[in-house]
Design an enzyme around this catalytic site. Structure first.
Site, PDB file in Angstrom:
ATOM      1  N   GLY A 109      29.871  18.893  59.236  1.00 55.44           N
ATOM      2  CA  GLY A 109      30.231  17.761  60.075  1.00 55.44           C
ATOM      3  C   GLY A 109      29.851  17.813  61.541  1.00 55.44           C
ATOM      4  O   GLY A 109      30.327  17.009  62.328  1.00 55.44           O
ATOM      5  N   TRP A 160      26.914  17.060  63.027  1.00 55.77           N
ATOM      6  CA  TRP A 160      26.171  15.854  63.424  1.00 55.77           C
ATOM      7  C   TRP A 160      27.139  14.685  63.537  1.00 55.77           C
ATOM      8  O   TRP A 160      27.039  13.861  64.443  1.00 55.77           O
ATOM      9  CB  TRP A 160      25.079  15.521  62.400  1.00 55.77           C
ATOM     10  CG  TRP A 160      23.834  16.345  62.527  1.00 55.77           C
ATOM     11  CD1 TRP A 160      23.748  17.636  62.996  1.00 55.77           C
ATOM     12  CD2 TRP A 160      22.508  15.944  62.191  1.00 55.77           C
ATOM     13  NE1 TRP A 160      22.439  18.044  62.955  1.00 55.77           N
ATOM     14  CE2 TRP A 160      21.663  17.044  62.468  1.00 55.77           C
ATOM     15  CE3 TRP A 160      21.954  14.778  61.673  1.00 55.77           C
ATOM     16  CZ2 TRP A 160      20.279  16.989  62.242  1.00 55.77           C
ATOM     17  CZ3 TRP A 160      20.581  14.717  61.445  1.00 55.77           C
ATOM     18  CH2 TRP A 160      19.762  15.823  61.743  1.00 55.77           C
ATOM     19  N   ASP A 195      28.748  13.175  52.066  1.00 55.11           N
ATOM     20  CA  ASP A 195      28.186  14.436  51.568  1.00 55.11           C
ATOM     21  C   ASP A 195      28.746  14.740  50.186  1.00 55.11           C
ATOM     22  O   ASP A 195      29.863  14.341  49.863  1.00 55.11           O
ATOM     23  CB  ASP A 195      28.525  15.599  52.515  1.00 55.11           C
ATOM     24  CG  ASP A 195      27.558  16.774  52.344  1.00 55.11           C
ATOM     25  OD1 ASP A 195      26.738  17.014  53.251  1.00 55.11           O
ATOM     26  OD2 ASP A 195      27.610  17.456  51.284  1.00 55.11           O
ATOM     27  N   ASP A 211      27.856  11.456  46.264  1.00 55.12           N
ATOM     28  CA  ASP A 211      26.440  11.737  46.072  1.00 55.12           C
ATOM     29  C   ASP A 211      25.653  10.504  46.526  1.00 55.12           C
ATOM     30  O   ASP A 211      25.944   9.400  46.068  1.00 55.12           O
ATOM     31  CB  ASP A 211      26.209  12.001  44.575  1.00 55.12           C
ATOM     32  CG  ASP A 211      24.778  12.407  44.257  1.00 55.12           C
ATOM     33  OD1 ASP A 211      23.875  12.143  45.070  1.00 55.12           O
ATOM     34  OD2 ASP A 211      24.588  12.984  43.167  1.00 55.12           O
ATOM     35  N   ASP A 255      20.439  14.690  57.364  1.00 53.51           N
ATOM     36  CA  ASP A 255      20.161  16.132  57.457  1.00 53.51           C
ATOM     37  C   ASP A 255      20.279  16.727  56.048  1.00 53.51           C
ATOM     38  O   ASP A 255      20.465  17.923  55.885  1.00 53.51           O
ATOM     39  CB  ASP A 255      21.182  16.769  58.417  1.00 53.51           C
ATOM     40  CG  ASP A 255      20.805  18.177  58.861  1.00 53.51           C
ATOM     41  OD1 ASP A 255      19.605  18.518  58.850  1.00 53.51           O
ATOM     42  OD2 ASP A 255      21.721  18.954  59.222  1.00 53.51           O
ATOM     43  N   LYS A 262      15.518  14.709  57.857  1.00 56.08           N
ATOM     44  CA  LYS A 262      14.986  16.073  57.729  1.00 56.08           C
ATOM     45  C   LYS A 262      14.084  16.159  56.507  1.00 56.08           C
ATOM     46  O   LYS A 262      14.413  15.652  55.447  1.00 56.08           O
ATOM     47  CB  LYS A 262      16.131  17.065  57.580  1.00 56.08           C
ATOM     48  CG  LYS A 262      15.634  18.473  57.237  1.00 56.08           C
ATOM     49  CD  LYS A 262      16.609  19.530  57.579  1.00 56.08           C
ATOM     50  CE  LYS A 262      17.721  19.670  56.569  1.00 56.08           C
ATOM     51  NZ  LYS A 262      18.714  20.647  57.076  1.00 56.08           N
TER      52      LYS A 262
HETATM   53  N1  SAM Z   1      24.288  17.862  59.427  1.00 55.35           N
HETATM   54  C1  SAM Z   1      25.324  18.726  58.858  1.00 55.35           C
HETATM   55  C2  SAM Z   1      26.146  19.268  59.989  1.00 55.35           C
HETATM   56  O1  SAM Z   1      25.687  19.183  61.134  1.00 55.35           O
HETATM   57  O2  SAM Z   1      27.267  19.757  59.763  1.00 55.35           O
HETATM   58  C3  SAM Z   1      24.711  19.833  58.017  1.00 55.35           C
HETATM   59  C4  SAM Z   1      24.082  19.300  56.731  1.00 55.35           C
HETATM   60  S1  SAM Z   1      23.570  20.528  55.578  1.00 55.35           S
HETATM   61  C5  SAM Z   1      22.162  21.223  56.353  1.00 55.35           C
HETATM   62  C6  SAM Z   1      22.873  19.612  54.250  1.00 55.35           C
HETATM   63  C7  SAM Z   1      23.878  18.860  53.409  1.00 55.35           C
HETATM   64  O3  SAM Z   1      23.202  17.951  52.520  1.00 55.35           O
HETATM   65  C8  SAM Z   1      24.741  19.760  52.522  1.00 55.35           C
HETATM   66  O4  SAM Z   1      26.069  19.718  52.960  1.00 55.35           O
HETATM   67  C9  SAM Z   1      24.585  19.128  51.121  1.00 55.35           C
HETATM   68  O5  SAM Z   1      25.782  19.082  50.383  1.00 55.35           O
HETATM   69  C10 SAM Z   1      24.103  17.716  51.462  1.00 55.35           C
HETATM   70  N2  SAM Z   1      23.478  17.040  50.316  1.00 55.35           N
HETATM   71  C11 SAM Z   1      22.479  17.495  49.527  1.00 55.35           C
HETATM   72  N3  SAM Z   1      22.221  16.623  48.534  1.00 55.35           N
HETATM   73  C12 SAM Z   1      23.085  15.566  48.706  1.00 55.35           C
HETATM   74  C13 SAM Z   1      23.323  14.358  47.979  1.00 55.35           C
HETATM   75  N4  SAM Z   1      22.630  14.069  46.866  1.00 55.35           N
HETATM   76  N5  SAM Z   1      24.284  13.511  48.425  1.00 55.35           N
HETATM   77  C14 SAM Z   1      25.004  13.822  49.537  1.00 55.35           C
HETATM   78  N6  SAM Z   1      24.819  14.956  50.250  1.00 55.35           N
HETATM   79  C15 SAM Z   1      23.883  15.824  49.841  1.00 55.35           C
END
Ligand code: SAM
Length: 184
Positions: A34, A36, A54, A72, A96, A136
């Site tokens: 969280g 961002w 997320d 999702d 992200d 990203k």
């Molecule tokens: N921006 C966040 C922060 O600053 O705290 C960090 C994000 S982390 C690098 C990437 C996130 O993408 C993970 O928490 C993962 O669960 C999420 N993610 C991956 N596939 C997803 C999907 N299909 N739906 C929702 N979230 C997804």
């Protein structure tokens, strides 16, 4: 205190591209834990709103202008639509999202690309005309095709590698400003 060090990447991006303004609505995809979300919430202020989505839940509690939803992005669950639709169209959509890495380069790139494509699908539907989109993506693979796909829909598009991104990391960000809207 931010939930993760990833916040520095978004701070750098905002410093360079001025992505956020007070009063805006923001959709944050792949938002856990969280950081961002927290930063976007500060930038848009009390008159602004942030909706964060997320797969994972987060232990963090957020300011009142923030809603965090565990879902999702590939699902069209009523819960997700009910959260998105009252706030749409958004001024800013950021992603992200990252796949679970497999260590197999091609698989990781393909999975990242799929998340980026989904993020753009969401943006086409829910981004305001003039709005900003940042996503990203893992370098290599079809990144140029992806860029070419989204380029005509924005006034300006840039690749951005934050200094705070680890040197060995394959991630870069595509920052697309000034959404033209989609002609029906
Ligand atoms: N921006 C966040 C922060 O600053 O705290 C960090 C994000 S982390 C690098 C990437 C996130 O993408 C993970 O928490 C993962 O669960 C999420 N993610 C991956 N596939 C997803 C999907 N299909 N739906 C929702 N979230 C997804």
């Amino acid at each position: 205190n931010y939930a993760a060090r990833s916040v520095y990447k978004l701070k750098e991006m905002d410093k360079r591209f001025h992505i956020f303004k007070p009063g805006q609505t923001v959709l944050d995809l792949g938002a856990a834990p969280g950081s961002w979300t927290q930063f976007a919430g500060e930038k848009v202020g009390k008159q602004g709103r942030v909706l964060s989505v997320d797969l994972q839940s987060t232990k963090h509690s957020f300011a009142d202008n923030i809603t965090f939803l565990q879902a999702d992005v590939f699902s069209d669950s009523p819960e997700l639509l009910e959260a998105i639709e009252p706030l749409a169209p958004f001024d800013v959509i950021i992603s992200d999202m990252a796949p679970k890495t497999t260590g197999i380069k091609f698989a990781d790139q393909a999975n990242s690309l799929e998340l980026c494509q989904r993020a753009f699908e969401v943006a086409r539907k829910y981004l305001k005309k003039g709005g900003n989109f940042a996503v990203k993506i893992f370098e290599g693979g079809e990144i140029n095709d992806y860029r070419n796909e989204i380029r005509p829909h924005f006034g300006k598009i840039k690749n951005f590698k934050p200094h705070s991104s680890r040197a060995e990391s394959k991630e870069i960000f595509i920052v697309a400003l000034g959404f033209r809207g989609i002609e029906e």
